[in-house]
Design a protein around this motif. Structure first.
Motif, mmCIF file in Angstrom:
data_model
loop_
_atom_site.group_PDB
_atom_site.id
_atom_site.type_symbol
_atom_site.label_atom_id
_atom_site.label_comp_id
_atom_site.label_asym_id
_atom_site.label_seq_id
_atom_site.Cartn_x
_atom_site.Cartn_y
_atom_site.Cartn_z
ATOM 1 N N LEU A 115 45.271 30.252 38.631
ATOM 2 C CA LEU A 115 45.054 31.490 37.892
ATOM 3 C C LEU A 115 43.599 31.943 38.045
ATOM 4 N N ASP A 116 42.668 31.005 37.979
ATOM 5 C CA ASP A 116 41.251 31.340 38.126
ATOM 6 C C ASP A 116 40.943 31.803 39.543
ATOM 7 N N MET A 117 41.574 31.160 40.509
ATOM 8 C CA MET A 117 41.435 31.566 41.909
ATOM 9 C C MET A 117 41.811 33.044 42.049
ATOM 10 N N ILE A 118 42.882 33.416 41.379
ATOM 11 C CA ILE A 118 43.393 34.784 41.482
ATOM 12 C C ILE A 118 42.524 35.743 40.669
ATOM 13 N N ALA A 160 39.515 35.589 39.563
ATOM 14 C CA ALA A 160 38.108 35.759 39.951
ATOM 15 C C ALA A 160 37.912 36.856 40.998
ATOM 16 N N THR A 161 38.993 37.251 41.670
ATOM 17 C CA THR A 161 38.829 38.248 42.736
ATOM 18 C C THR A 161 38.476 39.631 42.184
ATOM 19 N N GLN A 215 34.790 40.036 42.041
ATOM 20 C CA GLN A 215 34.209 39.970 43.383
ATOM 21 C C GLN A 215 34.303 41.337 44.063
ATOM 22 N N THR A 271 28.963 36.141 44.327
ATOM 23 C CA THR A 271 29.986 35.578 43.444
ATOM 24 C C THR A 271 29.350 34.481 42.589
ATOM 25 N N THR A 286 28.722 38.572 40.044
ATOM 26 C CA THR A 286 30.048 38.727 39.447
ATOM 27 C C THR A 286 30.071 38.115 38.059
ATOM 28 N N ILE A 289 36.871 27.194 41.824
ATOM 29 C CA ILE A 289 36.489 28.417 41.130
ATOM 30 C C ILE A 289 36.997 28.347 39.688
ATOM 31 N N MET A 329 32.772 40.962 51.307
ATOM 32 C CA MET A 329 32.842 40.483 49.914
ATOM 33 C C MET A 329 34.108 41.044 49.263
ATOM 34 N N THR A 362 38.865 39.242 49.009
ATOM 35 C CA THR A 362 39.581 38.953 47.768
ATOM 36 C C THR A 362 41.096 39.029 47.944
ATOM 37 N N GLN A 378 42.441 35.683 48.854
ATOM 38 C CA GLN A 378 42.194 34.723 47.764
ATOM 39 C C GLN A 378 43.288 34.853 46.701
ATOM 40 N N ALA A 379 43.617 36.085 46.361
ATOM 41 C CA ALA A 379 44.648 36.310 45.339
ATOM 42 C C ALA A 379 46.023 35.863 45.856
ATOM 43 N N GLY A 382 46.396 32.049 45.842
ATOM 44 C CA GLY A 382 46.634 31.502 44.503
ATOM 45 C C GLY A 382 48.074 31.737 44.063
ATOM 46 N N ILE A 415 51.001 28.912 43.079
ATOM 47 C CA ILE A 415 51.790 28.926 41.836
ATOM 48 C C ILE A 415 53.283 28.931 42.154
ATOM 49 N N TRP A 451 35.344 29.562 52.137
ATOM 50 C CA TRP A 451 34.090 28.829 51.863
ATOM 51 C C TRP A 451 34.344 27.469 51.248
ATOM 52 N N GLN A 452 35.508 27.282 50.619
ATOM 53 C CA GLN A 452 35.781 25.995 49.986
ATOM 54 C C GLN A 452 36.162 24.938 51.006
#
Lengths: 421, 421
Positions: free
Chosen positions: A66-69, A71-72, A75, A96, A134, A145, B68, B72, B75-76, B79, B83, B98-99
């Protein structure tokens, strides 16, 4: 030349045109010679859109993902703001949370900031850039994240200001400051030009939505001068005017502040009251009742326990109205059989009204004037709870507006401190 | 048990329901005992939405900030896929570029991958997790977010497969493989079960949009067995069936492959032809003409220069049709006054048609059959260019479909290699 942190909420960042306005305002501060760090929220609606996608998959999505999603959202808005600033001829760069880095613990979706490294930001500021960081997010010790939870961008801004020892943290929002109470309920409500940190803390925790309570705590801990002001003014209003607008949260008690015995009236309708009658008063009874409630992650607000009579006591507390049913079921199943209360009395039609003021510390009779005022209006007080700088009462929620209005008048909050003096 | 990399494009990730289908397919592979790494694109439309916001602010946004913003999207979606997998009972974790980290150079919006650290992914795989890695993005040596440009997720997937020495990289897409030519033009076009890396490279660079050319290059450099297959089948089709579907890009030339002299017909209508007539043929003339074009960041495709006659030569090249006007202006201003060409002849109504086949290396008469076929149809050839495994011609674009269809028939591409043998 000062280092100033600006924070803009989702509404202020809600469209390309609004982001342009934010850029104009920031550019004005930059042109006046200030070093500016901006902490934006996600564009209004974006965080909800992202979380809805996740909840469409499952009602209980994994917090780490959820945080991964989530946080975008910030950003993207941060990058957009950088571009808008560059278009105004201002050198700008966005980062970020993990790039700064903003270090947090690993409590996904409600992480707490543990440290902020200001070196990278400072290097860019010294190179003449506006730096955008951010809001709402960070990185945990394992490189995951994290997000700080709803309204976390306020906390990010204050934390960044603390780390950089900023001159001031400006929270730009859709109201023009902190009021003595909600102007929608009391039209005579007055904007305070200054409010003490302690008062702000009580106001924030009592339902005044202007500034997140965690941000206020952070501001207090690191003594960050924080100002709440409007993002809806013309972005090019003169700096001298803007610099003194809104409400400043301070950490110094001067005479003027002492003069205001009660600074504001806070209230909340999201309350539900639960009372266990005639609980045998043995040591540890409070824990027997509230332990299971806390374990179920239900936030308890007011707690009142009276002197025991004939070996039993009445134990009352309030929870958020959303948690009401769940709490009752829990009590019936896990608590009442153990603590042997005679009866469970509940009411989810209650409201909490509080008077807040740092002057209450040294003034007697403040609570008394509150009770007298409510009595005159024929409003029955169901629960009372006090702290050093606030007095809260629980009343029937249909009287809430009446109580707030009459208290606002009784404590002369419609008059400026100068008029009263 | 093998390590398999799956890549899913934006259409496959286009909605929550489609993401669920991706999760079902991945879960099937995981349940069969494979270690699976998934590289998803952003949800269809999301990258465009983000870039449009940036371009609404300014037509030329800063590439660093553009990355940047654009990063995103993946990234979304990553995630969300994690899930969805967890909801199917599969342990899964998503990582951004980056991770991992996926290291790139600093060419924002078109960065190149320099290294991938597989340790973190391997640790999660060994813990029984499906690992999701955002496509399209990485981190540069200064810690800035970079993106690989359009279609970069294909490259990400192949690069991850190379770094992990994966058994196979599966590119799931909305077509079911690589065809002898575009089935929309030639209904008899046939799916190839195997294609050589070199052929795929030519097919990809000649306008066959199935797989990004940089991904093909990467696959070739690191010899990553890469399969293009459909994401539109029932996600629960038997693994044995899926494992042999689509088109496999191989690096081994067996007899069967040698048998196919021409494997496919590629074509492109996005071409414009520019000829400088009677250029005085001095050493360095090609550079005098194309140097300024390259400096203006215009991509030149075919280049043809004939034997000089009486000290002058005709110099032709093609550019993308979008760059046509800009190229002409540039030539008139910066090139023609210097190289003293007699005349500039241009045509933006041309198409390029190519026959591709690894067997052409050892077979004579292939180009000849191509020219004969076009001649029979009365199609005039304007330019010819050849490489070891392809022959390209430029023709009037109104004959493009006719040329492709007749060549497809002439080279018997509608028949399977077995039928031909």
């Amino acid at each position: 030349m000062s280092l100033i942190v600006h924070k803009y909420g989702g509404t202020s960042m809600g469209s390309v045109e609004r982001i342009r306005n934010v850029a104009r305002r920031v550019a004005k501060w930059h042109a006046a010679g200030h070093q500016v760090v901006v902490v934006p929220s996600a564009m209004a609606g974006e965080t909800n859109r992202l979380l809805s996608l996740a909840r469409e998959i499952t009602p209980q999505p994994d917090p780490r993902e959820l945080d991964m999603i989530a946080a975008t959202g910030e950003q993207a808005s941060s990058g957009l703001l950088a571009i808008a600033l560059q278009t105004q001829g201002v050198s700008a760069r966005s980062y970020t949370g993990w790039q700064v880095p903003v270090r947090t613990d690993s409590s996904f979706t409600k992480a707490r900031i543990t440290a902020i490294d200001g070196d990278r930001i400072r290097a860019d500021l010294d190179a003449g850039r506006v730096v955008i960081v951010t809001g709402f997010q960070g990185i945990d010790p394992d490189g995951h994240i994290t997000t700080l939870g709803r309204g976390g961008s306020d906390t990010s801004a204050v934390a960044v200001a603390a780390a950089l020892e900023a001159h001031e943290c400006l929270i730009f929002t859709d109201v023009d400051g902190v009021y003595t109470t909600d102007p929608r309920v009391v039209p005579e409500a007055r904007r305070m030009s200054v409010v003490s940190f302690e008062e702000m803390l009580e106001m924030a925790s009592l339902g005044s939505k202007v500034l997140q309570i965690r941000a206020v705590e952070f501001a207090g801990k690191y003594r960050v001068p924080t100002r709440v002001l409007s993002s809806l003014t013309d972005p090019l209003i003169p700096l001298e005017e803007e610099i003194t607008s809104g409400t400043l949260i301070t950490f110094e008690e001067d005479e003027k502040m002492e003069a205001a015995v009660v600074s504001g009236i806070a209230f909340s309708r999201d309350e539900a009251k639960i009372t266990l009658l005639a609980v045998p008063d043995t040591p540890g009874v409070a824990y027997s009742i509230l332990g299971p409630v806390a374990a179920a992650n239900i936030d308890v607000d007011m707690i009142v326990q009276n002197q025991s009579v004939a070996g039993t006591t009445d134990f009352s507390f309030t929870v958020n109205r959303n948690e009401f049913q769940r709490t009752i079921e829990l009590l019936k199943r896990d608590v009442i059989p153990t603590v042997k209360a005679r009866e469970l009395v509940t009411d989810d039609k209650v409201a909490k009204v509080s008077i807040v003021g740092i002057g209450m510390r040294s003034h007697v009779g403040v609570a008394s004037l509150m009770f007298q005022t409510l009595s005159k209006e024929g409003i029955n007080i169901q629960m009372i709870s006090t702290s050093e700088i606030k007095t809260s009462v629980v009343i029937d929620d249909k009287y809430m507006e009446l109580a707030v209005r009459s208290l606002h008048k009784a404590f002369e909050l419609d008059q400026s401190p100068t008029e009263k003096a």
